[in-house]
Write a protein that holds these residues in place. Sequence first.
Motif, short mmCIF file in Angstrom:
data_model
loop_
_atom_site.label_atom_id
_atom_site.label_comp_id
_atom_site.label_asym_id
_atom_site.label_seq_id
_atom_site.Cartn_x
_atom_site.Cartn_y
_atom_site.Cartn_z
N PHE A 276 54.04 -45.22 -9.00
CA PHE A 276 54.27 -46.29 -9.96
C PHE A 276 55.64 -46.12 -10.60
O PHE A 276 55.94 -45.07 -11.17
N VAL A 277 56.49 -47.14 -10.49
CA VAL A 277 57.84 -47.07 -11.05
C VAL A 277 58.09 -48.28 -11.92
O VAL A 277 57.59 -49.38 -11.66
N SER A 278 58.87 -48.09 -12.97
CA SER A 278 59.18 -49.20 -13.87
C SER A 278 60.65 -49.58 -13.83
O SER A 278 61.06 -50.56 -14.43
N SER A 279 61.45 -48.80 -13.13
CA SER A 279 62.85 -49.17 -12.91
C SER A 279 63.21 -48.74 -11.50
O SER A 279 62.55 -47.91 -10.90
N TRP A 280 64.28 -49.34 -10.99
CA TRP A 280 64.62 -49.05 -9.60
C TRP A 280 66.12 -48.88 -9.42
O TRP A 280 66.92 -49.62 -9.95
N ASN A 281 66.46 -47.86 -8.67
CA ASN A 281 67.77 -47.79 -8.04
C ASN A 281 67.60 -46.95 -6.79
O ASN A 281 66.55 -46.36 -6.56
N ALA A 282 68.63 -46.88 -5.97
CA ALA A 282 68.48 -46.24 -4.66
C ALA A 282 68.01 -44.80 -4.77
O ALA A 282 67.30 -44.30 -3.90
N SER A 283 68.37 -44.11 -5.84
CA SER A 283 68.03 -42.69 -5.95
C SER A 283 66.55 -42.47 -6.19
O SER A 283 66.04 -41.36 -5.95
N THR A 284 65.83 -43.48 -6.68
CA THR A 284 64.41 -43.28 -6.96
C THR A 284 63.54 -43.50 -5.73
O THR A 284 62.35 -43.19 -5.74
N VAL A 285 64.10 -44.06 -4.65
CA VAL A 285 63.32 -44.31 -3.44
C VAL A 285 63.53 -43.12 -2.52
O VAL A 285 64.38 -43.13 -1.64
N TRP A 286 62.74 -42.05 -2.75
CA TRP A 286 62.95 -40.83 -1.98
C TRP A 286 62.55 -41.05 -0.53
O TRP A 286 61.60 -41.75 -0.21
N GLY A 287 63.28 -40.42 0.35
CA GLY A 287 62.91 -40.41 1.76
C GLY A 287 63.91 -41.14 2.63
O GLY A 287 64.83 -41.79 2.18
N LYS A 288 63.69 -41.01 3.92
CA LYS A 288 64.56 -41.60 4.93
C LYS A 288 63.97 -42.92 5.40
O LYS A 288 62.76 -43.06 5.55
N ASP A 289 64.83 -43.90 5.64
CA ASP A 289 64.39 -45.20 6.11
C ASP A 289 63.49 -45.04 7.34
O ASP A 289 63.88 -44.45 8.34
N TYR A 290 62.29 -45.57 7.27
CA TYR A 290 61.31 -45.43 8.34
C TYR A 290 61.75 -46.12 9.62
O TYR A 290 61.29 -45.78 10.71
N LEU A 291 62.64 -47.12 9.51
CA LEU A 291 63.02 -47.95 10.65
C LEU A 291 64.50 -47.80 11.01
O LEU A 291 65.06 -48.65 11.68
N ALA A 292 65.12 -46.72 10.59
CA ALA A 292 66.56 -46.53 10.83
C ALA A 292 66.84 -46.28 12.31
O ALA A 292 66.08 -45.61 13.00
N LYS A 293 67.96 -46.80 12.78
CA LYS A 293 68.29 -46.65 14.19
C LYS A 293 68.61 -45.22 14.58
O LYS A 293 68.57 -44.89 15.77
N ASP A 294 68.92 -44.36 13.62
CA ASP A 294 69.21 -42.97 13.97
C ASP A 294 67.95 -42.10 14.00
O ASP A 294 68.02 -40.92 14.29
N THR A 345 54.20 -49.29 -6.34
CA THR A 345 53.75 -50.18 -7.41
C THR A 345 54.87 -50.26 -8.44
O THR A 345 55.24 -49.26 -9.05
N TYR A 346 55.41 -51.44 -8.60
CA TYR A 346 56.56 -51.65 -9.47
C TYR A 346 56.11 -52.43 -10.70
O TYR A 346 55.26 -53.32 -10.62
N SER A 347 56.66 -52.08 -11.84
CA SER A 347 56.28 -52.75 -13.07
C SER A 347 57.50 -53.32 -13.76
O SER A 347 58.48 -52.62 -13.97
N LEU A 348 57.42 -54.58 -14.07
CA LEU A 348 58.44 -55.25 -14.87
C LEU A 348 57.73 -55.94 -16.03
O LEU A 348 56.84 -56.76 -15.79
N ARG A 349 58.10 -55.58 -17.24
CA ARG A 349 57.44 -56.11 -18.43
C ARG A 349 55.92 -55.89 -18.36
O ARG A 349 55.13 -56.75 -18.75
N GLY A 350 55.53 -54.74 -17.82
CA GLY A 350 54.13 -54.36 -17.81
C GLY A 350 53.29 -55.03 -16.75
O GLY A 350 52.07 -54.85 -16.72
N LYS A 351 53.91 -55.78 -15.83
CA LYS A 351 53.15 -56.47 -14.78
C LYS A 351 53.30 -55.70 -13.47
O LYS A 351 54.38 -55.61 -12.91
N PRO A 352 52.21 -55.13 -12.96
CA PRO A 352 52.30 -54.36 -11.72
C PRO A 352 52.41 -55.26 -10.49
O PRO A 352 51.87 -56.37 -10.45
N LYS A 353 53.13 -54.76 -9.49
CA LYS A 353 53.33 -55.52 -8.27
C LYS A 353 53.57 -54.55 -7.12
O LYS A 353 54.35 -53.59 -7.26
#
Length: 503
Positions: A276-294, A345-353
Amino acid sequence: MKNKYLSIIIAVLVGMFLMACESYLEEMPQNKLKPSTTDDYAQLLNKGYVTGQVVPYLDILSDDIDLIAADHVMPGTDYGDVYISAYMWQDHHEASMLDGDKAFEKFYESIFYCNVVIENIDKASGVELNEVNVERTRQNIKGEAYALRAYSHFYLVNLYAKPYDPETCVTDPGIPLNLSTAAEDKAYTRNSVKEVYDLIVGDLKEGVRLMEANPVSKPAKLKFDALSARALLARVYLYMQQWDSAIVCAEQVICENPAIFNLYEAGLRLSMDNNFVSSWNASTVWGKDYLAKDNDNVLFVNGISEVVPALGWYHFISTFSVNKKLAAEYEDEPDDVRRYYFMQTYSLRGKPKLIYAKNRYIPNISSVMRPDAGSGYTRVIRTEEMYLILAEAYAHKENGIGEAVKYLNRLRVEKFREGTYTDLKAADFDQNSLLVFIEAERRRELCLEGHRWFDLRRTTRPAMERIGYENQVARLEKDDPRYVLQIPKRELSVNPGIGSNPR
């Protein structure tokens, strides 16, 4: 009715080709095209790869995506508005799309480039003096063109025609086949589904043969090679219910490349507690792209992500979210790491999505807001699909349950927390229950990569229901004719002989 002819000019200048046209079933006069070297044809074939979003509605048609009307909080149009006609399975799925459905014209444009290459590459001069190398290059380019032509026909027939049924494919209307570059004044009508699939199989076989016999270096994963063409052929045979042929092709692929994306490290880092995250930037999405060509398990990638930004991180750009029942498919087995790796699960203004996190190659915020080169891929061919093809094909064979379960276990063990996986047992399944399990496993592993709608079409075509804006209800009946998309209006206006699909 006769076709209207448009003025179409393709010029080769410093390896770049300019094009203008309206209907891609209309031929382009051969004397308008002047490539001469193998490099010219290689660059021309590059134009045949559809690199933009072309089927962004494909997953929206399926049961993997929900619409949350309450998320439409900003004035103006968001991505829910753009694709609401597809989401509600309207008779014309393109009705709400700003530019209509572009898949028909883009895939036929791709086919035209392939036809030009196939028809003319044998006459191309080389860019080096060694004729052996030049001929190898010619034949490899031709093989690649056959594979790409098959790929485009595969999408067209699965979007705009009935799924392949061995009992009715001879008479089921498919899509028009146009394999010539000569200018002919004729009306375009449909070939049968069988004729289309026969061409696809023939093209892939020839493409594999030519590229295997004439290997050359090319941009990794971005262009078809013999291995990725064989993998596509395994998929095609599965759709045709030719189980033995699907098994042969898929086993050949994993014999050469058995790699599977391993989630053991992710299992140490990710859980429902930190999903569950309430803010987003690239550093918070841990891991390697599942569909990367490499990634070692990825065999082919094509086009930018079809689900960004419709499954975006912000409520104000999209009312779509990942389907809750899809998420629950993983939650029945809490050690299945894919639940935490594919969605958050992302939350903006308390609304989960529930938001899409499978593609982790998003370098900046602009790629979340609009599709661009930083959005990554969703049209991907990878080895996990081959294991699932083997499982499904063996499940359909007499005494094949043991082999099917073996391939399922080989795939699944690396998707669970290390040391927690319990092998499936063949004795716990009969054929029907195993096929139901495989359908669910395909949904879990291949979610949001454009497979689900095609899987629903080719298997059970179930009744489905959903709610749109203002509590409007949409329903697909069992075997509903809307499992076949309508031909885009602009194509019917130019080529009425194609005919509309039944409604």
